[in-house]
Design an enzyme around this catalytic site. Structure first.
Site, mmCIF file in Angstrom:
data_model
loop_
_atom_site.group_PDB
_atom_site.id
_atom_site.type_symbol
_atom_site.label_atom_id
_atom_site.label_comp_id
_atom_site.label_asym_id
_atom_site.label_seq_id
_atom_site.Cartn_x
_atom_site.Cartn_y
_atom_site.Cartn_z
ATOM 1 N N ASP A 1 0.795 -1.329 0.164
ATOM 2 C CA ASP A 1 -0.347 0.218 0.359
ATOM 3 C C ASP A 1 1.252 1.086 -0.106
ATOM 4 O O ASP A 1 2.094 1.256 0.979
ATOM 5 C CB ASP A 1 -0.671 -0.324 1.412
ATOM 6 C CG ASP A 1 -1.564 1.157 1.079
ATOM 7 O OD1 ASP A 1 -2.123 2.215 -0.056
ATOM 8 O OD2 ASP A 1 -3.047 1.333 2.385
ATOM 9 N N ARG B 1 -13.946 18.139 9.169
ATOM 10 C CA ARG B 1 -14.913 17.218 9.741
ATOM 11 C C ARG B 1 -13.787 16.174 9.238
ATOM 12 O O ARG B 1 -14.485 14.246 9.948
ATOM 13 C CB ARG B 1 -15.909 17.222 9.867
ATOM 14 C CG ARG B 1 -16.575 18.662 10.737
ATOM 15 C CD ARG B 1 -18.297 17.540 11.045
ATOM 16 N NE ARG B 1 -18.649 19.238 11.512
ATOM 17 C CZ ARG B 1 -20.120 19.469 10.881
ATOM 18 N NH1 ARG B 1 -20.680 18.720 10.907
ATOM 19 N NH2 ARG B 1 -20.463 20.397 11.170
ATOM 20 N N GLU C 1 -11.463 12.348 8.178
ATOM 21 C CA GLU C 1 -10.408 11.841 8.675
ATOM 22 C C GLU C 1 -9.338 11.242 6.954
ATOM 23 O O GLU C 1 -8.374 11.026 7.705
ATOM 24 C CB GLU C 1 -10.688 11.332 9.678
ATOM 25 C CG GLU C 1 -11.656 11.224 10.883
ATOM 26 C CD GLU C 1 -12.264 10.364 10.979
ATOM 27 O OE1 GLU C 1 -11.847 9.223 10.859
ATOM 28 O OE2 GLU C 1 -12.732 10.076 12.585
ATOM 29 N N HIS C 2 -9.526 11.568 6.105
ATOM 30 C CA HIS C 2 -8.833 11.252 5.294
ATOM 31 C C HIS C 2 -7.547 12.535 5.048
ATOM 32 O O HIS C 2 -6.951 13.271 6.322
ATOM 33 C CB HIS C 2 -9.075 11.696 3.558
ATOM 34 C CG HIS C 2 -8.251 11.253 2.415
ATOM 35 N ND1 HIS C 2 -7.452 11.472 2.189
ATOM 36 C CD2 HIS C 2 -9.053 10.222 2.133
ATOM 37 C CE1 HIS C 2 -7.146 10.600 1.002
ATOM 38 N NE2 HIS C 2 -7.703 9.964 1.581
ATOM 39 N N GLY D 1 -13.535 7.897 -1.532
ATOM 40 C CA GLY D 1 -13.295 8.181 -2.542
ATOM 41 C C GLY D 1 -13.264 8.567 -3.523
ATOM 42 O O GLY D 1 -12.538 8.711 -4.811
ATOM 43 N N GLY E 1 -14.409 12.791 -2.345
ATOM 44 C CA GLY E 1 -14.186 13.681 -1.651
ATOM 45 C C GLY E 1 -14.945 13.847 -0.905
ATOM 46 O O GLY E 1 -15.788 13.524 0.016
ATOM 47 N N VAL E 2 -15.183 14.929 -0.378
ATOM 48 C CA VAL E 2 -16.418 16.498 0.307
ATOM 49 C C VAL E 2 -16.916 16.770 -0.503
ATOM 50 O O VAL E 2 -16.770 18.044 -0.976
ATOM 51 C CB VAL E 2 -15.690 16.522 2.287
ATOM 52 C CG1 VAL E 2 -14.873 15.312 2.413
ATOM 53 C CG2 VAL E 2 -15.127 17.419 1.361
ATOM 54 N N ALA F 1 -19.539 20.392 1.697
ATOM 55 C CA ALA F 1 -20.329 21.190 2.549
ATOM 56 C C ALA F 1 -20.592 22.101 2.309
ATOM 57 O O ALA F 1 -20.545 22.721 1.650
ATOM 58 C CB ALA F 1 -18.187 21.062 3.444
ATOM 59 N N ILE G 1 -19.574 24.271 -0.739
ATOM 60 C CA ILE G 1 -18.299 23.458 -1.301
ATOM 61 C C ILE G 1 -18.587 22.708 -2.013
ATOM 62 O O ILE G 1 -18.646 21.473 -0.883
ATOM 63 C CB ILE G 1 -17.327 24.317 0.128
ATOM 64 C CG1 ILE G 1 -17.234 25.821 0.774
ATOM 65 C CG2 ILE G 1 -16.019 24.035 -0.650
ATOM 66 C CD1 ILE G 1 -16.567 25.712 1.961
#
Length: 187
Positions: free
Chosen positions: A3, A40, A42-43, A71, A73-74, A76, A83
């Site tokens: 990995d 928020r 944790e990546h 895998g 994104g986020v 918000a 965003i």
């Protein structure tokens, strides 16, 4: 099978480039929006962005809504701002178009082995943030030793194909499994 993150690399990604694509904003605006969205998360990429914001003394507000898509994104919400930050897959999901000029900038950064996240505010892409994880001191030598023993090293990563191949070539690894989601790595 290795990995990439934390095994072949130090596992401490850092922001290398902030590319402003909308002249209504400056670099710190991009860092602020990205940090609010990633606050928020944790990546490891989120951690790199938050550390970069702290180094630049950018205040990080709390989003009113936060959604992480593994895998991808986020997304918000902060005040009147929607965003989205992540890879092309989250932008497809949100039906936000990435034009050829932006894609070319992403390709250039990724060919340097930098993972590049796209940042949009209110459905308009405003910038790119490139993040790189440095190789561990002995990774290349370890790969060479394995090859001498007749063992074929394989690298597995969540990175896209372009970034994965750039990093694998630095290590002398020929076989790469890219875009593998965290939950699928063990399989």
């Amino acid at each position: 099978v290795f990995d990439k993150t934390g095994t072949l690399t130090k596992g401490k990604p850092e922001v290398t480039d902030v590319v402003v694509l909308d002249n209504k904003y400056v670099e710190n605006d991009l860092v602020k929006f990205a940090s609010i969205a990633e606050r928020r998360s944790e990546h490891p990429l989120a951690e790199a962005i938050l550390n970069y914001a702290k180094e630049r003394n950018v205040s990080i507000s709390e989003p009113s809504r936060f959604e992480s898509v593994s895998g991808k994104g986020v997304a918000a919400k902060y005040k009147s701002y929607s965003i989205v930050i992540g890879n092309d897959k989250i932008f497809q999901q949100h039906k936000i178009k990435i034009n050829d000029e932006i894609q070319n900038r992403i390709n250039q950064l990724e060919e340097q082995g930098k993972t590049t996240v796209i940042l949009s505010v209110n459905r308009s892409i405003i910038g790119l943030i490139a993040i790189a994880d440095t190789l561990k001191e002995n990774s290349r030598e370890a790969i060479e030793e394995l090859k001498k023993l007749g063992i074929e090293p394989i690298m597995i990563t969540g990175d896209n194909e372009r970034v994965a191949k750039a990093i694998a070539s630095q290590l002398g690894i020929d076989r790469v499994l890219a875009e593998v989601l965290p939950q699928d790595k063990e399989n």
